[in-house]
Scaffold this motif. Structure first.
Motif, mmCIF file in Angstrom:
data_model
loop_
_atom_site.group_PDB
_atom_site.id
_atom_site.type_symbol
_atom_site.label_atom_id
_atom_site.label_comp_id
_atom_site.label_asym_id
_atom_site.label_seq_id
_atom_site.Cartn_x
_atom_site.Cartn_y
_atom_site.Cartn_z
ATOM 1 N N GLU A 59 -24.850 -60.276 97.923
ATOM 2 C CA GLU A 59 -24.907 -61.430 96.955
ATOM 3 C C GLU A 59 -26.063 -62.221 96.902
ATOM 4 O OE1 GLU A 59 -22.483 -65.860 96.496
ATOM 5 O OE2 GLU A 59 -22.019 -64.505 98.265
ATOM 6 N N GLY A 62 -28.170 -60.399 93.905
ATOM 7 C CA GLY A 62 -27.264 -60.714 92.838
ATOM 8 C C GLY A 62 -26.366 -59.701 92.152
ATOM 9 N N THR A 64 -23.141 -59.167 93.637
ATOM 10 C CA THR A 64 -21.911 -59.512 93.991
ATOM 11 C C THR A 64 -21.818 -61.082 93.706
ATOM 12 O OG1 THR A 64 -22.129 -59.616 96.143
ATOM 13 C CG2 THR A 64 -21.058 -57.654 95.504
ATOM 14 N N GLU A 65 -20.603 -61.371 93.523
ATOM 15 C CA GLU A 65 -20.628 -62.957 93.395
ATOM 16 C C GLU A 65 -19.192 -63.446 94.396
ATOM 17 O OE1 GLU A 65 -19.834 -63.421 89.408
ATOM 18 O OE2 GLU A 65 -21.798 -63.238 88.749
ATOM 19 N N THR A 75 -20.849 -58.319 90.296
ATOM 20 C CA THR A 75 -21.339 -59.228 89.208
ATOM 21 C C THR A 75 -20.988 -58.503 87.694
ATOM 22 O OG1 THR A 75 -23.326 -60.337 87.864
ATOM 23 C CG2 THR A 75 -23.644 -58.174 88.815
ATOM 24 N N ASP A 77 -23.129 -59.207 85.129
ATOM 25 C CA ASP A 77 -24.528 -59.410 84.447
ATOM 26 C C ASP A 77 -24.970 -57.937 84.372
ATOM 27 O OD1 ASP A 77 -27.084 -59.831 84.047
ATOM 28 O OD2 ASP A 77 -27.529 -61.217 85.613
ATOM 29 N N ARG A 80 -28.724 -57.322 85.221
ATOM 30 C CA ARG A 80 -28.815 -57.265 86.724
ATOM 31 C C ARG A 80 -28.553 -55.737 87.190
ATOM 32 N NH1 ARG A 80 -31.038 -56.019 90.420
ATOM 33 N NH2 ARG A 80 -30.792 -56.545 92.567
#
Length: 123
Positions: A59, A62, A64-65, A75, A77, A80
């Motif tokens: 996390e 960046g 995973t969320e 993610t 994104d 990313r």
């Protein structure tokens, strides 16, 4: 399915590498839900605290969320995830070059070998 971990790298880092590798290969896709910390810990045969650290690191990176009450997700994104792919590629190439140069091969020799398509072939 317990994993055989190597002694030269911390277990949590090996698990981060494993998960990021699965994402890069497309086996785990953007938006996919990861198993719970406990489920994953049991699956790979590690302590839940180790798995919690892995998820926290992912996390922070960046990758995973965490959605409260829902779980941890890869993610979505794409920028990313492309950065992750580039980071892993650069790390692998650097490691390869360091190892190959330590054996006395030059970058020129390796480049020529690769350009000639001479990898993966057995004499």
């Amino acid at each position: 399915m317990s994993i055989d971990f190597s002694a030269d790298k911390p277990i949590y880092q090996q698990l981060i590498d494993r998960i990021t590798g699965e994402i890069i290969k497309g086996h785990v896709k953007p938006g996919d839900k990861l198993p719970s910390v406990r489920e994953y810990a049991v699956e790979v045969g590690v302590n839940a605290n180790t798995m919690q650290r892995v998820y926290k690191e992912l996390e922070t990176m960046g990758i995973t969320e965490t959605k409260r009450g829902q779980g941890t997700f890869v993610t979505e994104d794409s920028i990313r995830l492309e950065q992750l792919r580039d980071e892993v590629k650069k790390d692998l190439v650097q490691s390869f070059l360091t190892n190959i140069e330590s054996l006395g091969f030059s970058k020129k020799e390796i480049i020529e070998h690769i350009q000639n398509g001479e990898w993966g072939e057995k004499g």
